[in-house]
Design an enzyme around this catalytic site. Structure first.
Site, PDB file in Angstrom:
ATOM      1  N   GLN A  90     -18.145   3.012  -7.215  1.00 18.62           N
ATOM      2  CA  GLN A  90     -16.556   3.730  -7.234  1.00 18.62           C
ATOM      3  C   GLN A  90     -17.016   5.231  -8.055  1.00 18.62           C
ATOM      4  O   GLN A  90     -16.379   6.175  -7.223  1.00 18.62           O
ATOM      5  CB  GLN A  90     -15.720   2.753  -7.514  1.00 18.62           C
ATOM      6  CG  GLN A  90     -14.275   3.636  -7.267  1.00 18.62           C
ATOM      7  CD  GLN A  90     -13.129   2.519  -7.611  1.00 18.62           C
ATOM      8  OE1 GLN A  90     -13.358   1.258  -7.561  1.00 18.62           O
ATOM      9  NE2 GLN A  90     -11.991   2.935  -7.801  1.00 18.62           N
ATOM     10  N   HIS A 149       0.677  -1.095   0.084  1.00 21.33           N
ATOM     11  CA  HIS A 149      -0.095  -0.033  -0.078  1.00 21.33           C
ATOM     12  C   HIS A 149       0.815   1.328   0.078  1.00 21.33           C
ATOM     13  O   HIS A 149       0.315   2.291  -0.224  1.00 21.33           O
ATOM     14  CB  HIS A 149      -0.960  -0.023   1.321  1.00 21.33           C
ATOM     15  CG  HIS A 149      -1.892  -1.003   1.318  1.00 21.33           C
ATOM     16  ND1 HIS A 149      -1.970  -1.995   2.078  1.00 21.33           N
ATOM     17  CD2 HIS A 149      -3.086  -1.133   0.482  1.00 21.33           C
ATOM     18  CE1 HIS A 149      -3.127  -2.800   1.931  1.00 21.33           C
ATOM     19  NE2 HIS A 149      -3.740  -2.410   0.650  1.00 21.33           N
ATOM     20  N   LYS A 167       5.917  -8.894  -0.737  1.00 23.60           N
ATOM     21  CA  LYS A 167       5.667 -10.341  -0.115  1.00 23.60           C
ATOM     22  C   LYS A 167       7.135 -10.965   0.446  1.00 23.60           C
ATOM     23  O   LYS A 167       7.947 -10.953  -0.466  1.00 23.60           O
ATOM     24  CB  LYS A 167       4.881 -10.989  -1.059  1.00 23.60           C
ATOM     25  CG  LYS A 167       3.635 -10.636  -1.236  1.00 23.60           C
ATOM     26  CD  LYS A 167       2.550 -11.095  -0.253  1.00 23.60           C
ATOM     27  CE  LYS A 167       1.389 -10.487  -0.028  1.00 23.60           C
ATOM     28  NZ  LYS A 167       0.331 -10.658  -1.232  1.00 23.60           N
ATOM     29  N   ARG A 212     -15.341 -12.482  -3.513  1.00 23.86           N
ATOM     30  CA  ARG A 212     -14.851 -12.112  -2.413  1.00 23.86           C
ATOM     31  C   ARG A 212     -15.765 -12.434  -1.061  1.00 23.86           C
ATOM     32  O   ARG A 212     -17.066 -12.456  -1.328  1.00 23.86           O
ATOM     33  CB  ARG A 212     -14.493 -10.528  -2.269  1.00 23.86           C
ATOM     34  CG  ARG A 212     -12.871 -10.279  -2.549  1.00 23.86           C
ATOM     35  CD  ARG A 212     -12.736  -9.312  -1.823  1.00 23.86           C
ATOM     36  NE  ARG A 212     -11.992  -8.556  -2.774  1.00 23.86           N
ATOM     37  CZ  ARG A 212     -11.662  -7.016  -2.363  1.00 23.86           C
ATOM     38  NH1 ARG A 212     -12.417  -6.828  -1.442  1.00 23.86           N
ATOM     39  NH2 ARG A 212     -11.118  -6.574  -3.247  1.00 23.86           N
ATOM     40  N   LYS A 237       6.177  -9.789  -7.499  1.00 26.72           N
ATOM     41  CA  LYS A 237       5.497  -8.568  -6.906  1.00 26.72           C
ATOM     42  C   LYS A 237       6.253  -8.180  -5.554  1.00 26.72           C
ATOM     43  O   LYS A 237       6.716  -9.022  -4.866  1.00 26.72           O
ATOM     44  CB  LYS A 237       4.115  -9.077  -6.712  1.00 26.72           C
ATOM     45  CG  LYS A 237       2.976  -7.885  -6.710  1.00 26.72           C
ATOM     46  CD  LYS A 237       1.636  -8.567  -6.726  1.00 26.72           C
ATOM     47  CE  LYS A 237       0.812  -7.445  -6.014  1.00 26.72           C
ATOM     48  NZ  LYS A 237      -0.452  -7.974  -6.004  1.00 26.72           N
TER      49      LYS A 237
END
Length: 428
Positions: free
Chosen positions: A173, A48, A232, A86, A229
């Site tokens: 959104q 983030h 992580k 989700r 990425k």
RNA sequence: GGUGGGGUUCCCGAGUGGUCAAAGGGAUCAGACUGUAAAUCUGACGGCUCAGCCUUCGGAGGUUCAAAUCCUCCCCCCACCA
């Protein structure tokens, strides 16, 4: 130099709308922009940081950032870039997470005196009336267009399909953008590159309903030099919450940055001036380690405060040896550069009763017990391969007995491999 | 609902009755080399009271001296059809 140029040169921006107008808008102070944060976890993580840092840059350049927490949309789930539906979240969980988010964001962004705003779209979304919403907002959206978008198409073609509520995500959104425009005069939405479709939808909705031009920016997906990425590790995400990832581990995460990523990360995750960062290109070999120390110090200071960063630096010096950081390297950084007396790091500690220790514990059992090894067999292997150390002495036999006599006032220092430490303290 | 193909140790994936704790790759963990980097090389990689024993191959039963492998029922996934 406007924020837009700053964000560009520091490597944040992937895509944007209205090149010229946006540049003009951000060129003078007093603008406003927003980024949405999903309250799906109780902590933000390193992933983030790009949106967080970009909001911070905005604030530092005279604009008012708005962090929008998706208290309302979090109850639905964004289908963009997701291949599964989700899990829906309860209202209480979301409320808790929203609070946690604000705490963490306030390390990077100053929320005092309305210099930044934390908005929650639950404020307008939960009260929404269906019929007026359809009439005023829904009519501006074309199903044809939406289902052509790659993210929706994948879901539509998949077996699970796309549920109606998720399908509405983009509309909501876009409506957020409209609301923030009306309420706070917000003219710019930023987000990850997967948000492009949603952002553009908002831009168009404002144009159609208010005849005003608002803007959108998407960020680059930050990858490491090996293509994976960033953010992580093997043990999962690197969190901003010190309870989930300790400041020491956070610092270590940054120290362990690949050589090739150091300058890039420095530009993205610190506020050090670009001309100094550029000079890193000439730094090679072991000298880069000093740069990594600075990177780690700066990022840790941002997330956890300067004091914690110094503690982490000292702990690192104790574990890996103290090094001086040359004054010519990134001179703007306020990192302590002198070689200081190494203080013992605040390491994870396990307490073991004296009575138990005086009976003696086999080394492999000790390593397992403190969590350095996940099973007795694992500990045996570690020792057999010469990776286990007690007070910097390699353990030679897996069943070597450790007793209370070996415990000095600092306890025993266990080490697995080069980087994993654990302290054992004796209690009465 | 119909037909076909599958579910194997963290992941991918081989394995069609004993030589299988299960090939190979990835991830991971140690060691060497280094700079707490990358690359490379070496070793390890289910559990345990560790030269032995115990528990694993979707689940439950069964056949057999012996099953991941054969049989029965059940659960789940994928592809095509409806």
């Amino acid at each position: 130099m406007s924020v837009l140029d700053i964000l560009k040169t520091r490597g944040f921006i992937e895509n944007q709308t209205h090149e010229a107008e946006l540049s003009e808008y951000l060129g003078k102070e007093g603008g406003s922009c927003y980024i949405g944060f999903d309250p799906t976890a109780d902590s933000l993580h390193v992933g983030h940081l790009i949106p967080i840092m970009s909001l911070a840059h905005m604030q530092r350049n005279g604009h008012r950032p708005i962090a929008l927490v998706g208290g309302g949309t979090g109850m639905i789930g964004d289908p963009s870039g997701k291949t599964e539906m989700r899990q829906m979240m309860t209202v209480e969980t979301i409320e808790d997470n929203v609070q946690a988010l604000k705490n963490q964001l306030s390390h990077f962004i100053d929320f005092n005196d309305d210099k930044a705003i934390l908005a929650n779209n639950a404020d307008w979304l939960r009260a929404l009336a269906y019929i007026p919403f359809l009439r005023d907002i829904g009519r501006h959206f074309s199903i044809n267009r939406m289902i052509k978008a790659e993210s929706y198409r994948q879901r539509i073609e998949s077996d699970e399909g796309l549920s109606f509520i998720e399908f509405n995500y983009q509309i909501l959104q876009a409506y957020d953008f409209l609301q923030l425009h009306d309420l706070h005069d917000c003219m710019l939405q930023m987000g990850g590159s997967d948000q492009w479709g949603n952002i553009v939808a908002g831009v168009e909705l404002v144009r159609r309903t208010r005849q005003k031009t608002v803007f959108g920016i998407t960020f680059k997906l930050i990858t490491k030099s090996d293509g994976s990425k960033m953010g992580k590790t093997a043990s999962g995400a690197v969190w901003l919450d010190p309870k989930k990832t300790s400041p020491y581990d956070y610092y270590q995460f940054w120290v362990n940055t690949d050589d090739q990523d150091v300058a890039k990360f420095m530009a993205l995750f610190t506020f050090l001036p670009m001309d100094e960062i550029k000079q890193l290109e000439t730094v090679t070999g072991a000298d880069l380690n000093s740069a990594k120390q600075i990177l780690a110090f700066e990022t840790t200071a941002l997330a956890h405060g300067r004091e914690e960063a110094i503690k982490a630096q000292d702990a690192t010096a104790a574990a890996f040896g103290a090094k001086e950081i040359p004054p010519t390297m990134l001179p703007s950084s306020t990192v302590p550069r002198e070689k200081r007396e190494a203080t013992p790091p605040t390491l994870p500690t396990t307490q073991i009763p004296k009575t138990e220790l005086s009976e003696g514990i086999a080394a492999y059992q000790l390593f397992q017990r403190v969590g350095l090894c996940k099973s007795a067999g694992d500990a045996r292997r570690l020792i057999k391969q010469g990776g286990a150390y007690i007070d910097d002495q390699a353990v030679t036999a897996f069943d070597q007995i450790i007793t209370g006599d070996q415990v000095n006032e600092k306890g025993i220092l266990l080490r697995a491999g080069k980087k994993r430490y654990h302290r054992v303290e004796m209690t009465d």
